[in-house]
Design a protein around this motif. Structure first.
Motif, short mmCIF file in Angstrom:
data_model
loop_
_atom_site.label_atom_id
_atom_site.label_comp_id
_atom_site.label_asym_id
_atom_site.label_seq_id
_atom_site.Cartn_x
_atom_site.Cartn_y
_atom_site.Cartn_z
N CYS A 1 1.29 -1.39 0.00
CA CYS A 1 0.22 -0.08 -0.26
C CYS A 1 0.78 1.15 -0.25
CB CYS A 1 -0.95 0.13 1.36
SG CYS A 1 -2.20 1.09 1.50
N THR A 2 1.08 1.92 -1.09
CA THR A 2 2.09 3.26 -1.48
C THR A 2 1.44 4.40 -1.79
OG1 THR A 2 2.60 2.19 -3.70
CG2 THR A 2 3.54 2.01 -1.96
N GLY A 3 1.43 5.22 -1.69
CA GLY A 3 1.25 6.89 -3.00
C GLY A 3 -0.42 6.84 -2.57
N ALA A 4 -0.93 6.61 -2.82
CA ALA A 4 -2.94 6.81 -3.44
C ALA A 4 -3.76 6.55 -2.16
CB ALA A 4 -3.29 7.07 -4.37
N CYS A 5 -2.92 4.67 -2.02
CA CYS A 5 -2.89 3.78 -1.26
C CYS A 5 -3.46 4.13 0.24
CB CYS A 5 -2.91 2.78 -1.84
SG CYS A 5 -3.07 1.17 -0.05
N LEU A 6 -2.38 4.61 0.30
CA LEU A 6 -1.54 5.23 1.91
C LEU A 6 -2.57 5.79 2.77
CD1 LEU A 6 -0.10 3.95 3.93
CD2 LEU A 6 2.03 5.19 3.87
N GLU A 7 -3.37 7.11 1.59
CA GLU A 7 -3.88 8.19 1.95
C GLU A 7 -5.67 7.50 2.30
OE1 GLU A 7 -3.96 12.02 2.09
OE2 GLU A 7 -1.68 11.47 1.50
N LYS A 8 -5.60 6.59 1.90
CA LYS A 8 -6.83 5.33 2.40
C LYS A 8 -6.95 5.42 3.46
CE LYS A 8 -10.95 5.23 0.40
NZ LYS A 8 -12.34 6.42 -0.20
N TRP A 9 -5.74 4.56 3.33
CA TRP A 9 -5.61 3.34 4.45
C TRP A 9 -4.08 3.52 5.57
CZ3 TRP A 9 -9.47 -0.38 5.08
CH2 TRP A 9 -9.94 -0.52 3.55
N PRO A 10 -4.40 5.26 6.50
CA PRO A 10 -3.28 5.03 7.29
C PRO A 10 -2.67 3.80 7.64
CG PRO A 10 -5.35 6.95 6.49
CD PRO A 10 -5.78 5.27 6.61
N ALA A 11 -1.35 4.17 7.66
CA ALA A 11 -0.39 3.11 8.87
C ALA A 11 -1.04 3.38 9.71
CB ALA A 11 0.92 2.25 8.11
N VAL A 12 -0.83 1.68 10.73
CA VAL A 12 -1.15 1.88 11.53
C VAL A 12 0.46 2.94 13.13
CG1 VAL A 12 -1.15 0.71 14.23
CG2 VAL A 12 -2.68 0.91 12.20
N ALA A 13 0.71 3.39 13.71
CA ALA A 13 2.42 3.67 13.88
C ALA A 13 2.49 2.51 15.08
CB ALA A 13 2.20 5.12 14.60
N PRO A 14 3.62 2.83 15.33
CA PRO A 14 4.10 1.43 16.48
C PRO A 14 3.80 1.82 17.35
CG PRO A 14 6.25 2.58 14.80
CD PRO A 14 5.08 3.04 14.92
N VAL A 15 3.45 1.03 18.21
CA VAL A 15 2.79 0.23 19.82
C VAL A 15 3.08 -0.69 20.62
CG1 VAL A 15 0.56 -0.49 21.18
CG2 VAL A 15 0.08 0.91 19.05
N ASP A 16 4.03 0.20 21.45
CA ASP A 16 4.45 -0.49 22.37
C ASP A 16 3.57 -1.99 22.92
OD1 ASP A 16 5.75 -2.03 25.51
OD2 ASP A 16 7.39 -0.48 24.56
N GLU A 17 4.73 -3.69 22.80
CA GLU A 17 4.04 -5.11 23.52
C GLU A 17 2.82 -4.65 24.40
OE1 GLU A 17 4.73 -9.29 24.58
OE2 GLU A 17 6.07 -8.34 22.76
N ALA A 18 3.70 -4.12 25.90
CA ALA A 18 2.80 -4.08 26.89
C ALA A 18 2.05 -3.01 26.70
CB ALA A 18 3.40 -2.97 27.71
N ASP A 19 1.25 -2.05 25.53
CA ASP A 19 0.56 -1.40 25.44
C ASP A 19 -0.97 -2.19 24.95
OD1 ASP A 19 -1.23 1.08 25.65
OD2 ASP A 19 -0.39 2.08 24.36
N THR A 20 -0.70 -3.12 25.04
CA THR A 20 -1.81 -3.89 23.90
C THR A 20 -2.88 -5.32 24.42
OG1 THR A 20 -0.03 -5.65 23.74
CG2 THR A 20 -0.43 -4.22 21.88
N LYS A 21 -3.88 -5.43 24.81
CA LYS A 21 -4.57 -6.11 25.13
C LYS A 21 -5.90 -7.63 24.34
CE LYS A 21 -8.10 -5.98 29.14
NZ LYS A 21 -9.18 -5.51 29.81
N GLY A 22 -5.43 -8.37 24.96
CA GLY A 22 -5.61 -9.57 23.44
C GLY A 22 -5.43 -9.70 22.48
N VAL A 23 -3.98 -8.62 22.41
CA VAL A 23 -3.27 -9.19 20.74
C VAL A 23 -2.58 -10.58 20.76
CG1 VAL A 23 -3.46 -8.91 18.44
CG2 VAL A 23 -4.08 -6.93 20.09
#
Length: 313
Positions: free
Chosen positions: A232-254
């Motif tokens: 997903c690049t260019g115009a695709c990334l405008e439509k589908w924003p990438a999720v920024a990094p998340v610390d493993e400790a800041d997750t639940k159920g994943v």
């Protein structure tokens, strides 16, 4: 309350943001071309259009001249949203928004020109705090044109031209950068969620959501193994924003295995679940929305173990 500025039109502009690919947990990889994303995205980073052949990338489509002078906010108040919790509104009940490309410390607006026509800045003059709004959080910032814009908790405030009646929240998550404001200037949300967590959707079952409660998606043209690569690049990334990094400790159920960020060749870091790159969808306006499900037969919500929910086997 007059709403002439809400019907104002804009000119076509802006260019797509380029984004390439790389590896899960590694900083290498090769570029891949833009892929069919199931919908056409407009460039500019301020929003998207769903009208074929139209749009300017700011979340509003038109072809005419500048908007009328925005009206004062009046008595600010708090509305209760079933999906967003406490929402900040102006004296006429219209939703106020904040922009991720702005800053609060110090207050600074990054929305000018055509952007400001789609997202009219709220004038500082005439704004008053009522029950639920802390008067001490009200402030102002001087814009590039010399006008004074209202700030809440340091964040510049805006309205959205596609909100045509009180209570509308059509600007929520437009372009992955515009969000409904809470009474304290933060992003409106029902609760304080982890960076990534699991929500039980009535139709899709357990799906992953981000810190704002927005549905997380996978792109079937991406790659997880042996290294993570985003198609997903260019115009695709405008439509589908990438999720920024998340610390493993800041997750639940994943699922923890393969729960890590990778660095795209453009330097942007993107989060993965089971090494699959994850995204949000600009067409989802509020927590609980799953408008990206099945788009183009290539985009699907993500299960806690990283699998695409509802994808054909």
């Amino acid at each position: 309350m007059k709403t002439s500025w809400r019907s104002a039109s804009l000119v076509a502009s802006a260019a797509a943001v380029l984004a390439l690919t790389t590896a899960c947990g590694q900083e290498n990889g090769t570029a891949t071309g833009a892929q069919n994303v199931g919908a056409t995205a407009q460039a500019g980073g301020y929003g998207t259009s769903t009208t074929a052949g139209a749009g300017n990338g700011y979340g509003a489509d038109s072809d005419a001249s500048a908007a009328a002078k925005p009206e004062a906010a009046g008595a600010l108040s708090v509305d209760e949203s079933a999906k967003l919790g406490k929402v900040l509104t102006d004296g006429a009940g219209f939703t106020l928004y904040r922009f991720d490309k702005d800053t609060a410390e110090p207050p600074k607006s990054s929305c000018d020109g055509d952007c400001a026509k789609a997202w009219p800045p709220v004038p500082a003059e005439g704004a008053e705090a009522t029950t639920g709004v802390d008067k001490a959080l009200l402030g102002e910032v001087t814009r590039t044109d010399g006008t004074k814009q209202l700030t809440i908790g340091g964040w510049p405030m805006y309205r959205y031209v596609k909100d045509t009646k009180a209570g509308d929240t059509n600007g929520q998550n437009v372009g992955g950068t515009w969000f409904v404001s809470a009474p304290d200037g933060k992003k409106a949300t029902l609760a304080s969620l982890p960076g990534l967590s699991v929500r039980k959707d009535p139709k899709l079952g357990d799906i992953v959501v981000d810190k704002n409660g927005m549905t997380v998606y996978r792109f079937m043209k991406d790659q997880a193994w042996p290294v993570s690569k985003s198609a997903c690049t260019g115009a695709c990334l405008e439509k589908w924003p990438a999720v920024a990094p998340v610390d493993e400790a800041d997750t639940k159920g994943v699922k923890k295995k393969g729960l890590m960020p990778f660095t795209r060749p453009d330097g942007v870091k993107q989060m993965t679940v089971n090494c699959w790159p994850i995204y949000t969808f600009s067409g989802d306006s509020a927590p609980g929305d799953t408008n990206g499900q099945g788009v183009g037969g290539t985009w699907y919500a993500v299960s806690p173990d990283g699998k695409p929910v509802g994808a054909a086997k």
